[in-house]
Write an enzyme that holds these catalytic residues in place. Structure first.
Site, PDB file in Angstrom:
ATOM      1  N   ASN A 134       0.864  -1.183   0.000  1.00  0.00           N
ATOM      2  CA  ASN A 134       0.000   0.000   0.000  1.00  0.00           C
ATOM      3  C   ASN A 134       0.905   1.239   0.000  1.00  0.00           C
ATOM      4  O   ASN A 134       1.475   1.580   1.026  1.00  0.00           O
ATOM      5  CB  ASN A 134      -0.888  -0.050   1.258  1.00  0.00           C
ATOM      6  CG  ASN A 134      -1.704   1.201   1.461  1.00  0.00           C
ATOM      7  OD1 ASN A 134      -1.788   2.061   0.578  1.00  0.00           O
ATOM      8  ND2 ASN A 134      -2.313   1.332   2.640  1.00  0.00           N
ATOM      9  N   TRP A 135       1.017   1.856  -1.167  1.00  0.00           N
ATOM     10  CA  TRP A 135       1.937   3.010  -1.279  1.00  0.00           C
ATOM     11  C   TRP A 135       1.394   4.250  -0.582  1.00  0.00           C
ATOM     12  O   TRP A 135       2.103   5.231  -0.412  1.00  0.00           O
ATOM     13  CB  TRP A 135       2.196   3.341  -2.762  1.00  0.00           C
ATOM     14  CG  TRP A 135       2.919   2.283  -3.523  1.00  0.00           C
ATOM     15  CD1 TRP A 135       3.342   1.056  -3.052  1.00  0.00           C
ATOM     16  CD2 TRP A 135       3.321   2.332  -4.910  1.00  0.00           C
ATOM     17  NE1 TRP A 135       3.972   0.355  -4.061  1.00  0.00           N
ATOM     18  CE2 TRP A 135       3.970   1.113  -5.208  1.00  0.00           C
ATOM     19  CE3 TRP A 135       3.183   3.286  -5.914  1.00  0.00           C
ATOM     20  CZ2 TRP A 135       4.484   0.831  -6.473  1.00  0.00           C
ATOM     21  CZ3 TRP A 135       3.692   3.010  -7.178  1.00  0.00           C
ATOM     22  CH2 TRP A 135       4.347   1.789  -7.445  1.00  0.00           C
ATOM     23  N   LYS A 136       0.125   4.241  -0.246  1.00  0.00           N
ATOM     24  CA  LYS A 136      -0.535   5.418   0.341  1.00  0.00           C
ATOM     25  C   LYS A 136      -0.312   6.639  -0.568  1.00  0.00           C
ATOM     26  O   LYS A 136      -0.204   6.475  -1.778  1.00  0.00           O
ATOM     27  CB  LYS A 136      -0.043   5.644   1.779  1.00  0.00           C
ATOM     28  CG  LYS A 136      -0.196   4.366   2.618  1.00  0.00           C
ATOM     29  CD  LYS A 136      -0.088   4.579   4.086  1.00  0.00           C
ATOM     30  CE  LYS A 136      -0.259   3.251   4.806  1.00  0.00           C
ATOM     31  NZ  LYS A 136      -0.258   3.385   6.251  1.00  0.00           N
ATOM     32  N   HIS A 183      -9.690   1.181   4.684  1.00  0.00           N
ATOM     33  CA  HIS A 183      -8.423   1.325   5.403  1.00  0.00           C
ATOM     34  C   HIS A 183      -8.652   2.259   6.594  1.00  0.00           C
ATOM     35  O   HIS A 183      -9.457   3.196   6.511  1.00  0.00           O
ATOM     36  CB  HIS A 183      -7.353   1.890   4.464  1.00  0.00           C
ATOM     37  CG  HIS A 183      -5.989   1.871   5.083  1.00  0.00           C
ATOM     38  ND1 HIS A 183      -5.578   2.819   5.988  1.00  0.00           N
ATOM     39  CD2 HIS A 183      -4.963   0.995   4.952  1.00  0.00           C
ATOM     40  CE1 HIS A 183      -4.337   2.531   6.386  1.00  0.00           C
ATOM     41  NE2 HIS A 183      -3.941   1.422   5.761  1.00  0.00           N
ATOM     42  N   GLU A 231      -5.586  -5.030  10.446  1.00  0.00           N
ATOM     43  CA  GLU A 231      -4.570  -4.021  10.717  1.00  0.00           C
ATOM     44  C   GLU A 231      -4.904  -3.281  12.013  1.00  0.00           C
ATOM     45  O   GLU A 231      -5.721  -2.345  12.003  1.00  0.00           O
ATOM     46  CB  GLU A 231      -4.514  -3.005   9.576  1.00  0.00           C
ATOM     47  CG  GLU A 231      -4.149  -3.601   8.243  1.00  0.00           C
ATOM     48  CD  GLU A 231      -3.568  -2.543   7.307  1.00  0.00           C
ATOM     49  OE1 GLU A 231      -2.425  -2.709   6.899  1.00  0.00           O
ATOM     50  OE2 GLU A 231      -4.257  -1.552   7.028  1.00  0.00           O
ATOM     51  N   GLY A 245       2.255   2.166  10.789  1.00  0.00           N
ATOM     52  CA  GLY A 245       3.215   3.259  10.643  1.00  0.00           C
ATOM     53  C   GLY A 245       3.922   3.640  11.934  1.00  0.00           C
ATOM     54  O   GLY A 245       4.571   4.674  12.008  1.00  0.00           O
ATOM     55  N   GLU A 303      -7.106   4.671   7.644  1.00  0.00           N
ATOM     56  CA  GLU A 303      -6.929   6.096   7.327  1.00  0.00           C
ATOM     57  C   GLU A 303      -8.159   6.667   6.608  1.00  0.00           C
ATOM     58  O   GLU A 303      -8.483   7.848   6.758  1.00  0.00           O
ATOM     59  CB  GLU A 303      -5.636   6.285   6.508  1.00  0.00           C
ATOM     60  CG  GLU A 303      -4.407   6.086   7.402  1.00  0.00           C
ATOM     61  CD  GLU A 303      -3.179   5.505   6.722  1.00  0.00           C
ATOM     62  OE1 GLU A 303      -3.094   5.543   5.487  1.00  0.00           O
ATOM     63  OE2 GLU A 303      -2.294   5.002   7.446  1.00  0.00           O
ATOM     64  N   SER A 340       3.291  -2.229  10.299  1.00  0.00           N
ATOM     65  CA  SER A 340       4.738  -2.293  10.542  1.00  0.00           C
ATOM     66  C   SER A 340       5.369  -3.629  10.143  1.00  0.00           C
ATOM     67  O   SER A 340       6.302  -4.098  10.801  1.00  0.00           O
ATOM     68  CB  SER A 340       5.039  -1.946  12.005  1.00  0.00           C
ATOM     69  OG  SER A 340       4.636  -0.613  12.287  1.00  0.00           O
ATOM     70  N   GLY A 387       2.794  -1.120   4.293  1.00  0.00           N
ATOM     71  CA  GLY A 387       2.847   0.291   3.927  1.00  0.00           C
ATOM     72  C   GLY A 387       4.283   0.712   3.665  1.00  0.00           C
ATOM     73  O   GLY A 387       4.845   0.472   2.596  1.00  0.00           O
ATOM     74  N   GLY A 388       4.908   1.317   4.664  1.00  0.00           N
ATOM     75  CA  GLY A 388       6.245   1.893   4.530  1.00  0.00           C
ATOM     76  C   GLY A 388       7.254   0.989   3.834  1.00  0.00           C
ATOM     77  O   GLY A 388       7.993   1.433   2.940  1.00  0.00           O
TER      78      GLY A 388
HETATM   79  P1  PGA Z   1       2.739   0.254   7.638  1.00  0.00           P
HETATM   80  O1  PGA Z   1       1.272   0.475   7.001  1.00  0.00           O
HETATM   81  O2  PGA Z   1       3.285  -1.028   7.061  1.00  0.00           O
HETATM   82  O3  PGA Z   1       3.530   1.466   7.208  1.00  0.00           O
HETATM   83  O4  PGA Z   1       2.576   0.157   9.112  1.00  0.00           O
HETATM   84  C1  PGA Z   1       0.395  -0.588   6.817  1.00  0.00           C
HETATM   85  C2  PGA Z   1      -0.918  -0.105   6.209  1.00  0.00           C
HETATM   86  O5  PGA Z   1      -1.433   0.940   6.631  1.00  0.00           O
HETATM   87  O6  PGA Z   1      -1.475  -0.740   5.287  1.00  0.00           O
END
Ligand code: PGA
Length: 257
Positions: A11-13, A101, A173, A179, A103, A219, A240-241
């Protein structure tokens, strides 16, 4: 061992413009040459404006990468300024779309009604929804993480058919792990991923429960993915990251060895 094919989704966000996205997907394609991609499905979820470029790179290079979007409109078409429909994504060769998600829930007020409508919109367009669920810290501290997460799950999949349920992907999640660098323990992840599968079993029976891939997200890195994947009900990761670096994400996809 289950028959479920592990799925690693990046997930590049809101990161990487189309040029940067192109560079990442091409490098990822190269890095995946050392991974047995018949044993794991690798997916990238770029911002909308990168998807056409990713499509071109994947098709031209015959890269072993599937792709999709991070959000979808609940509506089919029309006067919905700023939204992108499922059929538009399908026309770009997208396979997956994340729905709900944390967010989106936090910053855009998406509740079960919205996520449920988006799950249905994804299926209507022939896309596979990756429904994201998971509790905030205070719910975990109060010991209500399982019931909180299952309420999101059950609201999000309400009204879908068993056939649709069989192909859905669920991503657990925990919000406090996203994050933050604070990954859930493998046992924490297993507890909730199993509860999700049990809930699918109650609602749609054994065949659906055994087919659905339940991912863990929050994470995930190459250094912790192996112990998470050792758990019986964890079938992959939403990353994500760590998905923004080709080498690291390819290592996650190649966690088996
Ligand atoms: P993260 O994000 O790996 O940076 O914790 C995961 C996500 O929100 O899908």
């Amino acid at each position: 061992m289950s028959n479920r094919k592990p799925l690693m989704a990046g997930n590049w966000k809101m990161n990487l413009d189309w040029k940067q996205g192109l560079a990442l997907v091409e490098e990822l394609g190269e890095q995946l040459a050392s991974v047995d991609t018949s044993k794991v499905e690798t997916v990238v979820l770029p911002p909308f404006v990168d998807i056409r470029t990713v499509q071109t790179a994947v098709e031209a290079g015959k890269l072993p990468i599937a792709y999709g979007a991070q959000d979808i409109s609940a509506h089919e078409s029309g006067a919905y300024t700023g939204e992108v429909s499922g059929s538009m994504l399908a026309a770009l060769g997208a396979t997956y779309v994340t729905v709900g998600h944390s967010e989106r829930r936090q910053y855009h007020g998406e509740d079960e009604q919205v996520t449920g409508a988006k799950v249905k919109a994804a299926f209507a367009a022939g896309l596979v929804p990756i429904l994201c669920v998971g509790e905030p810290l205070e719910e975990r501290q109060a010991g209500r993480h399982v019931e909180y997460t299952l309420a999101q799950l059950e609201g999000g999949i309400e009204g879908i058919s068993a056939e649709q349920a069989k192909s859905i992907v669920i991503a657990y999640e925990p919000v406090w792990a996203i994050g933050t660098g604070e990954v859930a323990t493998p046992d924490d992840a297993q507890e909730v991923c199993k509860a999700i599968r049990d809930s699918l079993r109650r609602l749609h029976g054994d065949e659906v429960a055994e087919a659905v891939r339940v991912l863990y997200g929050g994470s995930v890195k190459s250094s912790n993915v192996g112990e998470l994947m050792d758990k019986a009900d964890v079938d992959g990761a939403l990353v994500g990251g760590a998905s923004l670096k080709a080498e690291e994400f390819a290592r996650i996809a190649g966690y088996q060895g």
